[in-house]
Design an enzyme around this catalytic site. Structure first.
Site, PDB file in Angstrom:
ATOM      1  N   GLY A 143      13.821  -4.499  -0.552  1.00 26.53           N
ATOM      2  CA  GLY A 143      14.160  -3.549  -1.565  1.00 26.53           C
ATOM      3  C   GLY A 143      14.737  -4.164  -2.768  1.00 26.53           C
ATOM      4  N   PRO A 199      10.921 -14.624  -0.304  1.00 24.81           N
ATOM      5  CA  PRO A 199       9.776 -14.772   0.393  1.00 24.81           C
ATOM      6  C   PRO A 199       9.090 -13.265   0.954  1.00 24.81           C
ATOM      7  CG  PRO A 199      11.734 -14.964   1.889  1.00 24.81           C
ATOM      8  CD  PRO A 199      12.124 -14.933   0.487  1.00 24.81           C
ATOM      9  N   ARG A 200       7.612 -13.290   0.819  1.00 27.40           N
ATOM     10  CA  ARG A 200       6.893 -12.324   1.285  1.00 27.40           C
ATOM     11  C   ARG A 200       7.327 -11.575   2.437  1.00 27.40           C
ATOM     12  NH1 ARG A 200       4.089  -7.735  -0.365  1.00 27.40           N
ATOM     13  NH2 ARG A 200       2.290  -7.425   1.163  1.00 27.40           N
ATOM     14  N   ASN A 233       1.395  -8.906  -5.922  1.00 25.90           N
ATOM     15  CA  ASN A 233       1.212  -7.962  -7.149  1.00 25.90           C
ATOM     16  C   ASN A 233       1.953  -8.451  -8.441  1.00 25.90           C
ATOM     17  OD1 ASN A 233       1.041  -5.465  -8.678  1.00 25.90           O
ATOM     18  ND2 ASN A 233       2.471  -4.288  -7.558  1.00 25.90           N
ATOM     19  N   GLU A 275       4.575  -5.460 -11.219  1.00 24.43           N
ATOM     20  CA  GLU A 275       5.922  -4.804 -10.970  1.00 24.43           C
ATOM     21  C   GLU A 275       6.759  -5.618 -12.046  1.00 24.43           C
ATOM     22  OE1 GLU A 275       5.800  -3.315  -6.313  1.00 24.43           O
ATOM     23  OE2 GLU A 275       6.352  -5.379  -6.461  1.00 24.43           O
ATOM     24  N   GLU A 277       0.899  -1.165   0.129  1.00 23.07           N
ATOM     25  CA  GLU A 277       0.031  -0.055  -0.035  1.00 23.07           C
ATOM     26  C   GLU A 277       0.855   1.281  -0.064  1.00 23.07           C
ATOM     27  OE1 GLU A 277      -2.314  -3.245   1.924  1.00 23.07           O
ATOM     28  OE2 GLU A 277      -0.059  -2.603   2.077  1.00 23.07           O
TER      29      GLU A 277
END
Length: 428
Positions: A306, A270-271, A331, A334, A65
């Site tokens: 990042g 990993p998330r 998402n 990207e 977000e």
């Protein structure tokens, strides 16, 4: 009446639990869930001085977000350079990312807990002239207190998954009351707009997806050049934002592909990066956070923040996590924006409109767990798309800017509440 009574009870419980909040935050801090030195910001204690003049408060719950807000933040800085931008998030990882990505003139704070004292203290200090909220992170005390102060509020990038919509319908009077706090709702697309309207939002329009307006993910040029020199033409697969059980699925697909691509490098990002060491141990793979360099082939656990921009630029194809379990997916845009075609599983409900567009454009393939290896084999054997393909969408930013121009007051700050309205919160 039911909504008013429920919100009144919620506020009363918030006051009652106030003395326990420092203890609650202390336990979260011990587990690494709260910032070691800035945790009092969660109690509404300011971590910076409020600059003079007008201030816009933008909130993004977590990494996704807050990243979606970046193109809007940059546009706001260009249009109103004299206005301070205050960005709040709730997670440590998002705070670290904002520290790297925010432009001059933008400040970061942790969002206060949704308890009356913390919220009152936060608002008494920052006194926002306009509030911009993202997606569907609705906190009753924050929203109703802003409405009491007559602060204009806009919900941008409004998104409602199937699960959230069904859940919110069961509490429609309360949700309608909270959505009524917003001056306007800018939904991602027609389906989301219809859902917000059905739940009681008065002014809704489909404005587009802010995530499609974002600049491509950044990369350290020197690190990218070194990685490309090391890997050469070797095939690279990246599994991005994976969730538990998905790493084993990716590892199995990797093993199945070795007969055709013995020098395949599979990067698993990993998330939740804190899972990196555990995944590395389970898969007997080197781990970036532990100092391991990018190997020439095999499995590699990229558990750093990042760096997705690096992995997508190296990969021939990306497998999107959260899509092989009933999570709703992560998402996919990207990767595509950097020319990296994507593969995702059957559970992409959170990005239904994006998925439909990517499938129609031939930039994505949807598979099952059983057909994943075959799809990866086809993608790895194919040539990559040109880098930075065009998927930008400026409508969302332009619509939000036009609305800000109408709603941003000329006065320096909203009228403070009368003495005694801002409650004290213990700092522990």
């Amino acid at each position: 009446m039911m909504a008013a009574a429920a919100l009144a009870l919620y506020r009363t419980l918030g006051w009652g639990l106030t003395p326990l909040l420092p203890v609650y935050l202390g336990r979260r801090r011990a587990r690494g869930k709260e910032h070691a030195t800035r945790w009092r910001e969660r109690l509404g204690v300011p971590g910076a001085v409020r600059p003079a003049g007008r201030l816009i408060w933008l909130h993004g719950a977590s990494v996704g977000e807050s990243l979606a807000l970046l193109p809007l933040i940059e546009a706001l800085r260009r249009e109103w350079p004299q206005v301070t931008l205050l960005i709040t998030t709730g997670s440590i990882t998002s705070a670290a990312l904002m520290a790297e990505r925010l432009p001059p003139g933008a400040l970061h704070q942790f969002v206060p807990l949704d308890a009356p004292g913390a919220v009152d203290r936060f608002l008494a200090h920052w006194r926002p002239d306009l509030v911009i909220w993202t997606e569907s992170d609705l906190w009753p005390t924050i929203l109703t207190q802003l409405q009491r102060r007559r602060t204009p509020m806009v919900l941008v990038n409004g998104r409602l998954s199937d699960r959230s919509f069904r859940r919110w319908q069961r509490a429609k009077p309360i949700i309608a009351r909270l959505l009524g706090c917003f001056t306007e709702v800018l939904a991602r697309g027609p389906e989301d707009a219809a859902r917000f309207s059905a739940l009681g939002a008065a002014r809704v329009q489909a404005a587009g997806n802010l995530k499609l307006a974002a600049a491509p993910l950044p990369v350290d040029a020197a690190v990218l050049a070194a990685a490309r020199a090391r890997l050469g033409d070797r095939p690279v697969l990246v599994a991005a934002s994976t969730h538990p059980t998905e790493e084993a699925l990716i590892a199995a697909a990797h093993r199945a592909l070795l007969a055709d691509f013995p020098d395949l490098l599979t990067i698993i990002a990993p998330r939740h990066p804190q899972r990196g060491a555990e995944i590395a141990a389970d898969l007997a793979a080197p781990c970036r956070s532990q100092g391991a360099d990018i190997p020439a082939h095999g499995l590699y656990i990229a558990d750093t923040m990042g760096e997705l921009g690096l992995w997508y630029r190296l990969a021939r194809v990306a497998v999107i996590g959260g899509s092989f379990i009933p999570h709703g997916g992560q998402n996919p845009t990207e990767a595509v924006r950097l020319g990296c075609p994507v593969i995702f599983g059957p559970h992409m409900d959170n990005f239904r409109e994006d998925v439909a567009a990517l499938l129609a454009e031939g930039q994505a393939v949807q598979v099952t767990a059983e057909t994943l290896a075959d799809a990866v084999k086809t993608a790895v054997a194919a040539s990559r798309l040109p880098e930075s393909v065009g998927t930008e969408q400026g409508t969302a930013v332009e619509t939000a800017l036009a609305l800000v121009g109408k709603l941003l007051p000329d006065r320096p700050s909203p009228t403070p509440l009368p003495p005694g309205e801002a409650g004290a919160v213990g700092s522990g």
